[in-house]
Design a protein around this motif. Sequence first.
Motif, PDB file in Angstrom:
ATOM      1  N   THR A 185       0.842  -1.201   0.000  1.00 55.94           N
ATOM      2  CA  THR A 185       0.000   0.000   0.000  1.00 55.94           C
ATOM      3  C   THR A 185       0.874   1.247   0.000  1.00 55.94           C
ATOM      4  N   ASP A 186       0.308   2.324  -0.487  1.00 58.21           N
ATOM      5  CA  ASP A 186       1.029   3.595  -0.503  1.00 58.21           C
ATOM      6  C   ASP A 186       1.391   4.029   0.911  1.00 58.21           C
ATOM      7  N   PHE A 187       0.517   3.707   1.872  1.00 55.71           N
ATOM      8  CA  PHE A 187       0.795   4.103   3.264  1.00 55.71           C
ATOM      9  C   PHE A 187       2.087   3.484   3.765  1.00 55.71           C
ATOM     10  N   TYR A 188       2.204   2.161   3.633  1.00 60.71           N
ATOM     11  CA  TYR A 188       3.404   1.505   4.154  1.00 60.71           C
ATOM     12  C   TYR A 188       4.638   1.831   3.319  1.00 60.71           C
ATOM     13  N   ASN A 189       4.480   1.946   2.010  1.00 59.47           N
ATOM     14  CA  ASN A 189       5.634   2.155   1.152  1.00 59.47           C
ATOM     15  C   ASN A 189       6.162   3.586   1.231  1.00 59.47           C
ATOM     16  N   PHE A 190       5.270   4.563   1.455  1.00 52.71           N
ATOM     17  CA  PHE A 190       5.690   5.966   1.433  1.00 52.71           C
ATOM     18  C   PHE A 190       5.268   6.751   2.682  1.00 52.71           C
ATOM     19  N   GLU A 191       3.978   6.827   2.960  1.00 51.95           N
ATOM     20  CA  GLU A 191       3.489   7.764   3.968  1.00 51.95           C
ATOM     21  C   GLU A 191       4.037   7.467   5.365  1.00 51.95           C
ATOM     22  N   ALA A 192       4.070   6.187   5.750  1.00 53.52           N
ATOM     23  CA  ALA A 192       4.590   5.839   7.069  1.00 53.52           C
ATOM     24  C   ALA A 192       6.088   6.051   7.177  1.00 53.52           C
ATOM     25  N   LEU A 193       6.745   6.270   6.047  1.00 52.78           N
ATOM     26  CA  LEU A 193       8.192   6.491   6.011  1.00 52.78           C
ATOM     27  C   LEU A 193       8.522   7.958   5.763  1.00 52.78           C
ATOM     28  N   ASN A 194       7.600   8.843   6.193  1.00 56.56           N
ATOM     29  CA  ASN A 194       7.806  10.285   6.086  1.00 56.56           C
ATOM     30  C   ASN A 194       7.879  10.755   4.638  1.00 56.56           C
ATOM     31  N   LEU A 195       7.100  10.104   3.791  1.00 54.25           N
ATOM     32  CA  LEU A 195       7.013  10.487   2.383  1.00 54.25           C
ATOM     33  C   LEU A 195       5.543  10.706   2.026  1.00 54.25           C
ATOM     34  N   PRO A 196       4.944  11.821   2.475  1.00 52.57           N
ATOM     35  CA  PRO A 196       3.539  12.071   2.173  1.00 52.57           C
ATOM     36  C   PRO A 196       3.326  12.256   0.676  1.00 52.57           C
ATOM     37  N   LYS A 197       2.086  12.215   0.264  1.00 52.63           N
ATOM     38  CA  LYS A 197       1.763  12.376  -1.153  1.00 52.63           C
ATOM     39  C   LYS A 197       2.314  13.701  -1.658  1.00 52.63           C
ATOM     40  N   ASN A 198       2.797  13.663  -2.906  1.00 56.19           N
ATOM     41  CA  ASN A 198       3.383  14.824  -3.583  1.00 56.19           C
ATOM     42  C   ASN A 198       4.718  15.263  -2.991  1.00 56.19           C
ATOM     43  N   HIS A 199       5.286  14.434  -2.104  1.00 53.90           N
ATOM     44  CA  HIS A 199       6.617  14.750  -1.580  1.00 53.90           C
ATOM     45  C   HIS A 199       7.637  14.598  -2.704  1.00 53.90           C
ATOM     46  N   PRO A 200       8.512  15.576  -2.897  1.00 56.27           N
ATOM     47  CA  PRO A 200       9.458  15.509  -4.029  1.00 56.27           C
ATOM     48  C   PRO A 200      10.396  14.314  -3.962  1.00 56.27           C
ATOM     49  N   ALA A 201      10.654  13.790  -2.761  1.00 55.87           N
ATOM     50  CA  ALA A 201      11.579  12.652  -2.643  1.00 55.87           C
ATOM     51  C   ALA A 201      11.001  11.387  -3.256  1.00 55.87           C
ATOM     52  N   ARG A 202       9.679  11.360  -3.500  1.00 53.17           N
ATOM     53  CA  ARG A 202       9.114  10.187  -4.158  1.00 53.17           C
ATOM     54  C   ARG A 202       9.680  10.006  -5.565  1.00 53.17           C
ATOM     55  N   ASP A 203      10.138  11.084  -6.161  1.00 48.20           N
ATOM     56  CA  ASP A 203      10.717  10.994  -7.505  1.00 48.20           C
ATOM     57  C   ASP A 203      12.006  10.178  -7.511  1.00 48.20           C
ATOM     58  N   MET A 204      12.630  10.007  -6.336  1.00 52.65           N
ATOM     59  CA  MET A 204      13.850   9.201  -6.251  1.00 52.65           C
ATOM     60  C   MET A 204      13.564   7.732  -6.517  1.00 52.65           C
ATOM     61  N   GLN A 205      12.300   7.337  -6.380  1.00 51.19           N
ATOM     62  CA  GLN A 205      11.927   5.938  -6.548  1.00 51.19           C
ATOM     63  C   GLN A 205      10.792   5.849  -7.550  1.00 51.19           C
ATOM     64  N   ASP A 206      11.135   5.819  -8.818  1.00 49.69           N
ATOM     65  CA  ASP A 206      10.140   5.766  -9.887  1.00 49.69           C
ATOM     66  C   ASP A 206       9.418   4.422  -9.811  1.00 49.69           C
ATOM     67  N   SER A 207       8.117   4.447  -9.544  1.00 52.63           N
ATOM     68  CA  SER A 207       7.412   3.260  -9.071  1.00 52.63           C
ATOM     69  C   SER A 207       6.484   2.653 -10.115  1.00 52.63           C
TER      70      SER A 207
END
Length: 344
Positions: A136-158
Amino acid sequence: MKERLEALRTEALSELQGVSSPQELNDLRVKYLGKKGALTEILRGMGSLSAEERPIIGQVGNEVRGAIEAVIEEKQTSFQKAETEARLRAETLDVTLPGTPLPQGALHPLTKVAQEIEDIFVGLGYTIAEGPEVETDFYNFEALNLPKNHPARDMQDSFYVTDEILMRTHTSPVQVRAMHAMNGKTPLKVICPGKVYRRDDDDATHSFQFNQVEGLVVGPNIQMSDLKGTLLQFVQLMFGKQTEIRLRPSFFPFTEPSAEVDVTCVQCGGHGCRMCKGSGWLEILGCGMVHPRVLEAGGYNPDEVSGFAFGMGIERIALLKYGIDDIRHFYTNDLRFLGQFARM
């Protein structure tokens, strides 16, 4: 008619005694007992006999047929036995000869390295945790301090399945699940091995699917020095006691402070070579102290506990350990390449 039947029996039995092949035997069977055979032709004349003669001739006809069939069956059995004996002689196996050797399989180099990493950390008191590859997006990103639209998500093209479901881009979600399973208890010491997926296969050192091992420790008074000591022990067990490490400041959303870890070049021992581009160092993994927001998402109070985390690519460790220059070799199933590791 009785005399003709007796003469037919004598003639047939005489010819049958001289047959020398199954084909010749079949030809005689057709000649005497077939629908248009000699016995059938004689018996067709029974219609002209009197009522008293028919049973007598019928009985003689049956006796003649039985005698001919008995010889044919005996000959047929003899031919089959001879054929079986000939085949046995031709196909005889010497069971005392050694069998044909089959190539022996071996573990894939990535499996060997993954097991070695696991063995090292289990020896240091860690347990192994696993989680789903479709996350889920929650476990993969949000719970790891990567909320939606966080620029650091671009580091991991999914690879997304839906807006909220994706192929996990790291094994960090397993760390959060491990924290949830502890319900705020400490200490927590886990490693999380497994496959991860990113849209990144542009060169010889990247692949859209690869393997990671991440580690997490949570407890009272966990410090950066604990992290450095753990990683130093790991690299020395993996690459040799002469190996040193250095930590360079970096950024990861889920750790603060964060660092990249380098090891002394496994090829030149830190003196500088083509592999390390003259620097004497090779990057090996990322690490840091667990961000307070990640601790909170995992059910911990960051004012009471702290932790460290690290993550490494198994392919990266294998490339360095075996001196391989292209990650794609691991996935081509070339037995010439894979066979080298069977002897290690």
